[in-house]
Enzyme design. Structure first.
Site: not given
Length: 516
Positions: A59, A188, A307
Site C-alpha cells: 500500500s 412533486h 457546448s
C-alpha cells in the site's frame, strides 16, 4: 498499511526476557533478520519478501496521504519511549533527526516496502543503523496505522466542516438579500404554494447545519488515540498512552487495546456523515439546475460551461457533478460497510482496502460542497420572472381554503370548494361559482371578498404565512437570526479545533527539538 507479520518477525510489542528488555532500552540489537540485504524491508523475513503477490500486498503508493501523519506518530512515540526510559535519549535524538531528514526528502525518496510504516522505519535504520529499529518498540503497525488514519482524517474532516460553514454563509446571505423575493414553491415538481427565495435558501441552510453537526460528532470519535494498543493485546512495556495522545493532539485514548487497533467504525461514521451531506448537496444542485432551466436563476459563468457544438448553450455542469457525487458517496458507504461487516476481531488485512473509501469520499464531498457554496453565492435571481410565476397553477389555493376555514367553514368543505374552483378558473368568479355549487349560497356570506382577493395574491399569501418557520418576512427574520447564531457558534468551534491541532503540532515540535 499492514499488520505485524506473525511469521518469525523480530519486531515485537513486548520483551520476552530480561535481556530483551535491556536490548530494547539502551543496547543495540540486530533488526535485519535471516541475512536480509539492503533490498529488503525491515519487517518481512526473506521467506516473505518476494513473490508475485508483493505488489498486491503493498500500500506504499496509496500511503503517501498519511506520510506526514506517520512521521508525527513516530515522533510522538519516540519521545514517549525516551521519557519512559524505554530507549536512551541519545538514541531517541538520532531517530528523531533521521525522521526530520526523511520528511525533507519526501515520500518519493522512501525505500521500497509493504507500506509507508515499514518504508520509514527502513529509512531510519539506513541512516542510523540498527538502533533505528528501537523506534518500533512497544507498538505494532496495527495501532500505528490506526493512529495515522485518525491523525490525517481529522484534518480532512475539519476541511469538510469548513466548506459546510461556507455554504451556510452563502445561503444566509442569499436569504438576507431575498427576504421578500416571491417565488413558486413545489411539491412533486408541481406548483404548490408561493414562497420566497429566502425561505428556500434557509431550508437548505438548516439541512447543511445538521450536516455540520454530524461531521463534528464524527470528528469527536475520530480524535481519539489508538496508539499503544499494539497488535491488539497491549504491551509489557511501561508506556504512557495519554502522553502520546496529548503530543498528537488527540482528546484521549481508545481504551481497549483490541478496539483501538482493529476498529474502523469511525471511518464508517465519517463516510455516512459525508454521504448525508452529499445527499443534501445533490438536492440543492437539482433545485438550482431546474430553476436555471426555468429562467428563475442564472449561474455565474465561473460555475457554468458551454457546448462544443451549440454556441448558445450555458450549462450548469458543475452542479450536475455535485449531484453525481452523492452516488459516489453512497457507494462508498456500501463498499465500506460490506468490507467491515464480516471481520472478526482483531486486525485483518481487509482493512487496508477500507480506508480508500474514506479518502475518496472526503475529497469528493469537500470539493462538491465548496463548489456548491460558490455557485449559490454568485447566482443571480431573476425577481421579475419569479414573481410572475409565483401564482402559477393556482398556487394560492391553500391560502384561500385556510381563509374560508378561518371564517367558520370546515376545512374539508373549504378544500372541496377551492378544488372545484381550480378546475374552472382559479379566480374570484370561479370561487363564487364553486360556493354556489357546494354551499348553495354566495361566497360573500362567509368571507369578505377583499380578503379573498388578498389571499389570491402570491405576495399577500406569503405575508400571511407568518407561523414559526414560515415564509413571511417576519418569520424569515427569526430564522435568519437563528441561522446566524448557529453559524457563529460553529465557526468558533471549528476555529478552536483547528487551533488545538496547531498547538499540538507546535508542542510536539518543541519536544522533538529537545532531542535533536
Amino acid at each position: 498499511m499492514t499488520e505485524e507479520s506473525a511469521h518469525g518477525d523480530e519486531w515485537f510489542t513486548g520483551p520476552q526476557s530480561s535481556s530483551d528488555r535491556r536490548a530494547a532500552g539502551g543496547e543495540s540489537c540486530p533488526v535485519i533478520t535471516d541475512g536480509g540485504t539492503d533490498d529488503e524491508g525491515v519487517v518481512r523475513r526473506d521467506r516473505f519478501s518476494g513473490g508475485p503477490a508483493r505488489s498486491f500486498l503493498s500500500s506504499l503508493a496509496a500511503d503517501e496521504r498519511i506520510f506526514e501523519a506517520d512521521l508525527a506518530v513516530d515522533r510522538a512515540h519516540t519521545v514517549m519511549l525516551a521519557e519512559q526510559g524505554i530507549i536512551a535519549d541519545d538514541v531517541a535524538g538520532e531517530i528523531l533527526t533521521a525522521l526530520d531528514a526523511i520528511e525533507v526528502d519526501g515520500h518519493d525518496s522512501l525505500p521500497d516496502g509493504e507500506d509507508v510504516h515499514e518504508a520509514i522505519e527502513t529509512a531510519v535504520i539506513e541512516r542510523i543503523g540498527a538502533d533505528g529499529g528501537k523506534m518500533h518498540t512497544a507498538r505494532s503497525r496495527n495501532d500505528e496505522v490506526a493512529a495515522c488514519i485518525r491523525y490525517r482524517l481529522r484534518e480532512d474532516v475539519l476541511e469538510a466542516i469548513e466548506t459546510t460553514l461556507a455554504l451556510r454563509e452563502s445561503l444566509v446571505d442569499v436569504a438576507d438579500e431575498h427576504r421578500e423575493t416571491i417565488m413558486p414553491g413545489y411539491t412533486h415538481l408541481q406548483p404548490a404554494q408561493p414562497t420566497t427565495v429566502a425561505h428556500w435558501a434557509l431550508a437548505y441552510e438548516g439541512a447543511v447545519r445538521r450536516d455540520t453537526e454530524r461531521l463534528c460528532a464524527a470528528y469527536e470519535r475520530i480524535n481519539e488515540s489508538p496508539l499503544g494498543g499494539a497488535a491488539f493485546a497491549g504491551t509489557t512495556f511501561d508506556i504512557d498512552r495519554e502522553r502520546t495522545a496529548d503530543l498528537l493532539g488527540f482528546d484521549g485514548v481508545v481504551e481497549n487495546s483490541m478496539d483501538a487497533s482493529s476498529s474502523r467504525d469511525f471511518l464508517l461514521e465519517t463516510v455516512q456523515a459525508l454521504s448525508t451531506h452529499a445527499t443534501t448537496l445533490s438536492g440543492l444542485a437539482e433545485d438550482v439546475i431546474i430553476f436555471a432551466n426555468r429562467g428563475f436563476v442564472e449561474l455565474s459563468d465561473d460555475y457554468s460551461s458551454t457546448s462544443s457544438i451549440m454556441p448558445q448553450k450555458k450549462n450548469p455542469d458543475t452542479l450536475e457533478l455535485v449531484r453525481a457525487v452523492a452516488g459516489d458517496a453512497a457507494g462508498s458507504v456500501q463498499g465500506l460497510t460490506t468490507t467491515l461487516k464480516g471481520l472478526p476481531r482483531a486486525y485483518n488485512r481487509d482493512l487496508q482496502r477500507a480506508t480508500t473509501h474514506a479518502w475518496e469520499t472526503v475529497d469528493a464531498v469537500t470539493e462538491a460542497s465548496e463548489v456548491a457554496a460558490g455557485a449559490v453565492a454568485t447566482a443571480d435571481w431573476n425577481e421579475e420572472t419569479l414573481a410572475a410565476e409565483a401564482g402559477e397553477g393556482f398556487s394560492t389555493a391553500t391560502g384561500v381554503a385556510d381563509l374560508l376555514a378561518a371564517n367558520g367553514l370546515p376545512f374539508r368543505t373549504a378544500h372541496e370548494l377551492v378544488a372545484i374552483a381550480a378546475e374552472t378558473g382559479a379566480d374570484y368568479d370561479a370561487l363564487e361559482a364553486a360556493s354556489q355549487e357546494v354551499l348553495g349560497e354566495s361566497l360573500e356570506a362567509h368571507v369578505d371578498p377583499d380578503a379573498v382577493e388578498d389571499a389570491l395574491d402570491p405576495a399577500e399569501s406569503v405575508a400571511s404565512r407568518d407561523s414559526q418557520g414560515g415564509p413571511a418576512p417576519e418569520a424569515v427574520d427569526a430564522q435568519l437570526e437563528t441561522a446566524r447564531e448557529a453559524l457563529a457558534t460553529d465557526d468558533d468551534a471549528h476555529a478552536e479545533l483547528t487551533a488545538a491541532l496547531e498547538t499540538a503540532h507546535e508542542t510536539l515540535r518543541s519536544e522533538v527539538n529537545g532531542y535533536v
